[in-house]
Design a protein around this motif. Sequence first.
Motif, PDB file in Angstrom:
ATOM      1  N   UNK A  74     -72.657 -19.239  17.782  1.00  0.00           N
ATOM      2  CA  UNK A  74     -74.073 -19.590  17.874  1.00  0.00           C
ATOM      3  C   UNK A  74     -74.207 -20.708  18.900  1.00  0.00           C
ATOM      4  N   UNK A  75     -75.091 -20.499  19.880  1.00  0.00           N
ATOM      5  CA  UNK A  75     -75.329 -21.499  20.912  1.00  0.00           C
ATOM      6  C   UNK A  75     -76.795 -21.901  20.913  1.00  0.00           C
ATOM      7  N   UNK A  76     -77.054 -23.112  21.385  1.00  0.00           N
ATOM      8  CA  UNK A  76     -78.417 -23.611  21.522  1.00  0.00           C
ATOM      9  C   UNK A  76     -78.845 -23.421  22.978  1.00  0.00           C
ATOM     10  N   UNK A  77     -79.961 -22.779  23.171  1.00  0.00           N
ATOM     11  CA  UNK A  77     -80.479 -22.545  24.519  1.00  0.00           C
ATOM     12  C   UNK A  77     -81.207 -23.810  24.980  1.00  0.00           C
ATOM     13  N   UNK A  78     -80.610 -24.510  25.964  1.00  0.00           N
ATOM     14  CA  UNK A  78     -81.165 -25.783  26.418  1.00  0.00           C
ATOM     15  C   UNK A  78     -82.285 -25.577  27.426  1.00  0.00           C
ATOM     16  N   UNK A  79     -82.054 -24.737  28.419  1.00  0.00           N
ATOM     17  CA  UNK A  79     -83.080 -24.525  29.451  1.00  0.00           C
ATOM     18  C   UNK A  79     -82.667 -23.334  30.299  1.00  0.00           C
ATOM     19  N   UNK A  80     -83.619 -22.837  31.092  1.00  0.00           N
ATOM     20  CA  UNK A  80     -83.340 -21.792  32.078  1.00  0.00           C
ATOM     21  C   UNK A  80     -84.210 -22.043  33.305  1.00  0.00           C
ATOM     22  N   UNK A  81     -83.693 -21.677  34.474  1.00  0.00           N
ATOM     23  CA  UNK A  81     -84.410 -21.955  35.718  1.00  0.00           C
ATOM     24  C   UNK A  81     -83.775 -21.150  36.851  1.00  0.00           C
ATOM     25  N   UNK A  82     -84.514 -20.938  37.944  1.00  0.00           N
ATOM     26  CA  UNK A  82     -83.950 -20.232  39.097  1.00  0.00           C
ATOM     27  C   UNK A  82     -82.858 -21.082  39.752  1.00  0.00           C
ATOM     28  N   UNK A  83     -81.769 -20.438  40.166  1.00  0.00           N
ATOM     29  CA  UNK A  83     -80.666 -21.143  40.833  1.00  0.00           C
ATOM     30  C   UNK A  83     -80.143 -20.292  41.991  1.00  0.00           C
ATOM     31  N   UNK A  84     -80.915 -20.198  43.066  1.00  0.00           N
ATOM     32  CA  UNK A  84     -80.445 -19.409  44.211  1.00  0.00           C
ATOM     33  C   UNK A  84     -79.347 -20.102  45.002  1.00  0.00           C
ATOM     34  N   UNK A  85     -79.201 -21.448  44.818  1.00  0.00           N
ATOM     35  CA  UNK A  85     -78.169 -22.185  45.543  1.00  0.00           C
ATOM     36  C   UNK A  85     -77.701 -23.360  44.681  1.00  0.00           C
ATOM     37  N   UNK A  86     -76.672 -24.072  45.170  1.00  0.00           N
ATOM     38  CA  UNK A  86     -76.086 -25.159  44.390  1.00  0.00           C
ATOM     39  C   UNK A  86     -77.031 -26.350  44.264  1.00  0.00           C
ATOM     40  N   UNK A  87     -77.855 -26.582  45.265  1.00  0.00           N
ATOM     41  CA  UNK A  87     -78.808 -27.692  45.176  1.00  0.00           C
ATOM     42  C   UNK A  87     -79.795 -27.478  44.028  1.00  0.00           C
ATOM     43  N   UNK A  88     -80.317 -26.271  43.926  1.00  0.00           N
ATOM     44  CA  UNK A  88     -81.267 -25.956  42.848  1.00  0.00           C
ATOM     45  C   UNK A  88     -80.587 -26.074  41.491  1.00  0.00           C
ATOM     46  N   UNK A  89     -79.334 -25.594  41.397  1.00  0.00           N
ATOM     47  CA  UNK A  89     -78.592 -25.678  40.132  1.00  0.00           C
ATOM     48  C   UNK A  89     -78.373 -27.145  39.748  1.00  0.00           C
ATOM     49  N   UNK A  90     -77.988 -27.976  40.717  1.00  0.00           N
ATOM     50  CA  UNK A  90     -77.717 -29.389  40.431  1.00  0.00           C
ATOM     51  C   UNK A  90     -78.986 -30.123  40.009  1.00  0.00           C
ATOM     52  N   UNK A  91     -80.043 -30.024  40.800  1.00  0.00           N
ATOM     53  CA  UNK A  91     -81.253 -30.790  40.526  1.00  0.00           C
ATOM     54  C   UNK A  91     -81.906 -30.365  39.209  1.00  0.00           C
ATOM     55  N   UNK A  92     -81.958 -29.078  38.933  1.00  0.00           N
ATOM     56  CA  UNK A  92     -82.590 -28.601  37.689  1.00  0.00           C
ATOM     57  C   UNK A  92     -81.782 -29.034  36.468  1.00  0.00           C
ATOM     58  N   UNK A  93     -80.459 -29.019  36.588  1.00  0.00           N
ATOM     59  CA  UNK A  93     -79.607 -29.461  35.473  1.00  0.00           C
ATOM     60  C   UNK A  93     -79.767 -30.960  35.242  1.00  0.00           C
ATOM     61  N   UNK A  94     -79.850 -31.735  36.319  1.00  0.00           N
ATOM     62  CA  UNK A  94     -79.940 -33.194  36.200  1.00  0.00           C
ATOM     63  C   UNK A  94     -81.256 -33.630  35.560  1.00  0.00           C
ATOM     64  N   UNK A  95     -82.317 -32.866  35.750  1.00  0.00           N
ATOM     65  CA  UNK A  95     -83.630 -33.240  35.217  1.00  0.00           C
ATOM     66  C   UNK A  95     -83.737 -33.066  33.694  1.00  0.00           C
ATOM     67  N   UNK A  96     -82.787 -32.362  33.088  1.00  0.00           N
ATOM     68  CA  UNK A  96     -82.828 -32.114  31.639  1.00  0.00           C
ATOM     69  C   UNK A  96     -82.495 -33.406  30.881  1.00  0.00           C
ATOM     70  N   UNK A  97     -83.199 -33.657  29.804  1.00  0.00           N
ATOM     71  CA  UNK A  97     -82.950 -34.851  28.977  1.00  0.00           C
ATOM     72  C   UNK A  97     -81.751 -34.594  28.071  1.00  0.00           C
ATOM     73  N   UNK A  98     -80.544 -34.643  28.632  1.00  0.00           N
ATOM     74  CA  UNK A  98     -79.326 -34.320  27.894  1.00  0.00           C
ATOM     75  C   UNK A  98     -79.042 -35.318  26.763  1.00  0.00           C
ATOM     76  N   UNK A  99     -79.624 -36.514  26.845  1.00  0.00           N
ATOM     77  CA  UNK A  99     -79.361 -37.501  25.794  1.00  0.00           C
ATOM     78  C   UNK A  99     -79.973 -37.095  24.454  1.00  0.00           C
ATOM     79  N   UNK A 100     -80.810 -36.029  24.442  1.00  0.00           N
ATOM     80  CA  UNK A 100     -81.312 -35.518  23.165  1.00  0.00           C
ATOM     81  C   UNK A 100     -80.201 -34.882  22.337  1.00  0.00           C
TER      82      UNK A 100
END
Length: 466
Positions: free
Chosen positions: A58-84
């Motif tokens: 069982x996994x918790x779905x944190x977020x989903x977003x378009x990732x056509x390149x590494x920049x998009x993957x990095x920035x979208x991941x960094x914006x998530x409030x992981x401290x929750x």
Amino acid sequence: MMHQLVASSAYGLESVVRWELQQLGIDSRITSPGRIEFAGDDRILGLANLWLRVADRISMRIDSFPSPDFDALFESTKQIAWDQWIPQDGQILVDAKTHKSQLTSVPAIQRTVKKALVDSLQQRYRTTTLSESGAVYHVTVWLQNDQAVLLLDTSGAGLRHRGYRERTKWSVMPETLAAGLILLSVWNADRPLLDPFAGQGIIPIEAALIGQNIAPGCQRSFAFEAWPFYDHRTWQDVKAEASQASKRPLSHRLIGLDSNANVIRQAQQHALAAGVQDAVHFQCQTYDSLQSSREFGCVITHPEYKTPATAEQRELYGSLPDVLRRLPTWSHFILTSHPSFERVVQKNATRRRKLYNGRTECTYYQYLGPKPAALIAESNSDTTVSPNKTSTERTSEPAAKPVFGGLPEKANEQAELFAARLRKRAKHLRRWPGRGVHCYRIYDRDVPEIPLVVDRYEDALALDRI
């Protein structure tokens, strides 16, 4: 807090997991092969981990977003409030899967997500270092069609790890698949069950856990138990309810057979560790001695088959029809990777289902036998949907016709040919005893469809199959 949760499963078992969730009062939907999604709070998260028998994790779905390149993957991941979800000392592991996406390098995807995640946590905790000395937080990034999905594992070790069996390097059937085979069958706690290739006893043990309503995760721990943000009082309540759940008695001891005495001893140890030693019985016995005095029951088994087949395996599969006819009124459920199984057993299955044992593609052949008369009226009014049926089907079985009883369809025709040949030979051979010849061959595969040799020795007949 409500979570978006994902149950993963082996391909072919998604509907069984969805049915299990339904039994827990949880609505879900199958979103792709091997993925079942549902929503729930901390209680639902705990229930799913503790009670699902067929799901892998069982996994918790944190977020989903378009990732056509590494920049998009990095920035979208960094914006998530992981401290929750991840504390300052959390030990972070990242793995990745990619399919039909422009980002194809799994190591590069892992590094990008890990760096973005660490940067996010450092910023939110206002620190330049993370000790990663605490509990493990396992993040998976799934890239498909340039769309990223980030998942946080809640289970820890896969749900196949029940806690009653030591893990071995050599391949055995996972507990989750064994439970799936049982839930896809017509077996219930009132029926006998027999596994003639029991090995380490996984199928009978899982059936005993199901039949006695014992939670499969009651002997293990889960990753979410170490989370400081999880409601641990709720988890204690969930476990207490499971321990107090009424344990249904079984009408019959479940039987497991195997010709290897060492694995039978292992099976007995596993049953003891699982707490079902009184519900199962393991015996060192070869498959060709299979028999039962019970009129109705279920054979659920997985006879070994590897390509190329050995002479021993060819002989075993060739003997299956004759052995299964000893239980003509039983239902038979056989998982195998044999490419021509129905031709070997000379009978088409009532149902077939493609399943995977690890990476090995198998077919689950289901031969439904007659239903005990006492259950026919009950099944006619039963509208409960099982994981093996659609919502428009009732829980019923075919008319009372022995599944492996009697002879093959061509048997009468072959019998007539055999009788005609014997009558023709008798005209020639009946004079021989009067001439003092008392030992001679009566039939020598004269009809190719009947591969027999019949010899007379004085007043005895010797019949061999060739």
